[in-house]
Design an enzyme around this catalytic site. Structure first.
Site, PDB file in Angstrom:
ATOM      1  N   SER A 257     -45.402 -18.460  -6.996  1.00 45.87           N
ATOM      2  CA  SER A 257     -46.208 -18.416  -8.216  1.00 45.87           C
ATOM      3  C   SER A 257     -47.454 -17.549  -8.102  1.00 45.87           C
ATOM      4  CB  SER A 257     -46.602 -19.829  -8.619  1.00 45.87           C
ATOM      5  OG  SER A 257     -47.350 -20.438  -7.588  1.00 45.87           O
TER       6      SER A 257
ATOM      7  N   LYS B 223     -42.269 -25.869 -17.728  1.00 45.66           N
ATOM      8  CA  LYS B 223     -42.653 -24.449 -17.812  1.00 45.66           C
ATOM      9  C   LYS B 223     -41.810 -23.771 -18.905  1.00 45.66           C
ATOM     10  CE  LYS B 223     -44.922 -24.110 -13.397  1.00 45.66           C
ATOM     11  NZ  LYS B 223     -44.658 -25.011 -12.264  1.00 45.66           N
TER      12      LYS B 223
ATOM     13  N   HIS C 109     -40.453 -21.673 -11.485  1.00 47.03           N
ATOM     14  CA  HIS C 109     -40.940 -20.451 -12.143  1.00 47.03           C
ATOM     15  C   HIS C 109     -39.799 -19.473 -12.422  1.00 47.03           C
ATOM     16  CE1 HIS C 109     -45.325 -20.836 -12.329  1.00 47.03           C
ATOM     17  NE2 HIS C 109     -45.275 -21.450 -11.162  1.00 47.03           N
TER      18      HIS C 109
HETATM   19  C1  LIG Z   1     -45.081 -26.148 -11.512  1.00 50.94           C
HETATM   20  C2  LIG Z   1     -44.339 -26.380 -10.286  1.00 50.94           C
HETATM   21  C3  LIG Z   1     -43.996 -27.668  -9.874  1.00 50.94           C
HETATM   22  C4  LIG Z   1     -44.463 -28.900 -10.606  1.00 50.94           C
HETATM   23  O1  LIG Z   1     -43.738 -29.103 -11.767  1.00 50.94           O
HETATM   24  P1  LIG Z   1     -44.101 -30.377 -12.676  1.00 50.94           P
HETATM   25  O2  LIG Z   1     -42.850 -30.663 -13.410  1.00 50.94           O
HETATM   26  O3  LIG Z   1     -45.231 -29.943 -13.545  1.00 50.94           O
HETATM   27  O4  LIG Z   1     -44.498 -31.481 -11.755  1.00 50.94           O
HETATM   28  C5  LIG Z   1     -43.225 -27.821  -8.744  1.00 50.94           C
HETATM   29  N1  LIG Z   1     -42.824 -26.748  -8.030  1.00 50.94           N
HETATM   30  C6  LIG Z   1     -43.157 -25.489  -8.385  1.00 50.94           C
HETATM   31  C7  LIG Z   1     -42.676 -24.334  -7.553  1.00 50.94           C
HETATM   32  C8  LIG Z   1     -43.937 -25.264  -9.510  1.00 50.94           C
HETATM   33  O5  LIG Z   1     -44.277 -24.033  -9.849  1.00 50.94           O
END
Ligand SMILES: *Cc1c(COP(=O)(O)O)cnc(C)c1O
Length: 417
Positions: A192, A251, A220
């Site tokens: 990210s 996301k 992502h």
């Molecule tokens: C955003 C993210 C998470 C967390 O996701 P949530 O559903 O908001 O808990 C976990 N792993 C990665 C790689 C992320 O980018």
């Protein structure tokens, strides 16, 4: 009183230390649904009128967070299945639509089965402990997401790491751990902070050679990476070969909340039996499940939104390069504008906000020292006029700080580290 004056003072000192170190995080209040155009109150709580800005820092990759069809489906879900289930899944928190969503996610990701979790953070917290024992080893990329680091801590298997995306180093580690019962290679699909993709084709090859399993967190990527948006495994041509995929609904896939573990049937079933966040935390709300089912329908029906995101990303990357800004190259809609110096990144972001562009500066410890940047993220919700306006702002502020056309070493010479 147990919370004594001394205790309060001590905690106040901790907070002050964060402020002094420049690590104190401030929230900004958005007075609008999530989208390309939002209204942001900052600084907060001082009666400042919300400012209209273009959002360049959301994970709303497909622009589905406030999509009318998703909102309508969520409304209908609310009417048909109620507001909450007041239960964990295995007692009385599983509705037909929870299972329906799991089946849709399985089809979309090209796996054997899927289990919903309250979030991907929870999926990562539960999955390792559920499928590995103290005779196994977890070998993770050094830049994996914090939730994976936490999940690994909760698991008794031995932990090891390989240098970021260094396949030679991974191979060394796989050789070193030949004696373990299971070897699990662990990586993010898209990282990210830099927006770079895991080399899943090579990872799968190594896994086959050394009899290891592969875990990918595609938070992502799910919904937009790969020709039909299935994820990094599609992009790398290894669909069906990833043993465990975790991802988020928070996301691209609607942006509300929820996550899942998807993969080999037995591993998913073991999570259903043993994963603690699945067993001991409440079910995803029906309204979100209903919205997510519509999201799955939209992303399966057409690639229009991921195609627009891809076009936006190409336009944006080229635009920033033409201006003379220093970006990290890559294939994802995460585009970091490198400024190296932490204060410069903060000042740059503040001035962008003044120009109506919302993007955030990142610096140590979120990224390595001397790697300060502004991370921009594209969305299918962006139209050309948003991106043109944002590029004009980057050009103006870039000129103000005299960084246009400068190389990394020239920026560092000018601003220090
Ligand atoms: C955003 C993210 C998470 C967390 O996701 P949530 O559903 O908001 O808990 C976990 N792993 C990665 C790689 C992320 O980018």
């Amino acid at each position: 009183m147990a919370y004594s004056a001394a205790a309060r003072e001590s905690y106040q000192r901790d907070l002050q230390n964060l402020r002094d170190a420049g690590l104190f995080k401030e929230e900004r209040y958005i007075h609008a649904p999530q989208g390309a155009d939002i209204e942001v109150e900052f600084p907060v709580g001082q009666g400042v009128a919300p400012k209209k800005v273009i959002n360049m820092c959301a994970n709303n990759y497909l622009g589905l967070s406030s999509h009318p069809e998703v909102v309508a489906a969520a409304h209908a879900g609310l009417d048909h299945r109620g507001y909450g289930v007041s239960s964990v899944r295995f007692i009385c928190g599983t509705q037909d639509i929870h299972r329906e969503l799991e089946v849709k996610l399985t089809e979309f990701l090209g796996t054997e089965d899927t289990l919903l979790f309250p979030s991907c953070m929870d999926a990562n917290a539960g999955v390792f402990e559920a499928v590995l024992s103290d005779q196994d080893v977890m070998i993770s990329d050094r830049l994996v997401h914090a939730s994976i680091v936490d999940g690994m801590r909760l698991c008794k298997a031995m932990q090891d790491t390989f240098k970021h995306s260094d396949m030679g180093h991974l191979e060394e580690k796989l050789r070193e751990h030949r004696d373990k019962r299971q070897r699990l290679i662990i990586t993010d699909g898209v990282f990210s902070m830099d927006g770079d993709l895991a080399k899943l084709d090579v990872i799968v090859e190594l896994a086959e050679k050394y009899d290891a399993m592969v875990f990918v967190d595609d938070s992502h990527a799910s919904g937009f990476i790969g020709k039909t948006g299935r994820g990094v495994h599609e992009h790398c041509g290894v669909m069906g070969k990833i043993d465990i995929i975790t991802t988020t609904l928070g996301k691209a896939l609607g942006g509300a909340s929820g996550g899942c573990v998807s993969g080999r049937r037995e591993l998913v079933e073991l999570c259903r039996q043993r994963a603690r966040p699945y067993l001991f935390s409440n079910s995803v709300a029906p309204v979100i499940v209903a919205g997510a089912l519509k999201v799955m329908e939209l992303v399966t029906r057409s690639t229009e939104r991921r195609d627009k995101l891809e076009a936006n990303t190409l336009f944006w990357r080229q635009g920033l390069k033409d201006i003379g800004l220093d970006i990290k190259e890559g294939d994802s809609p995460i585009v970091p504008v490198m400024l190296y110096n932490a204060k410069l990144a903060q000042d740059f972001a503040r001035d962008l906000f003044g120009e109506g562009i919302y993007a955030v500066g990142f610096f140590f410890p979120v990224v390595p020292k001397a790697q300060a940047r502004i991370r921009t993220q594209l969305s299918a919700a962006h139209d050309r006029h948003h991106l043109e306006k944002a590029l004009a702002a980057f050009r103006k502020i870039g000129a103000k700080y005299g960084v246009l056309g400068l190389t990394k070493s020239q920026i560092i010479e000018k601003y220090g580290l």
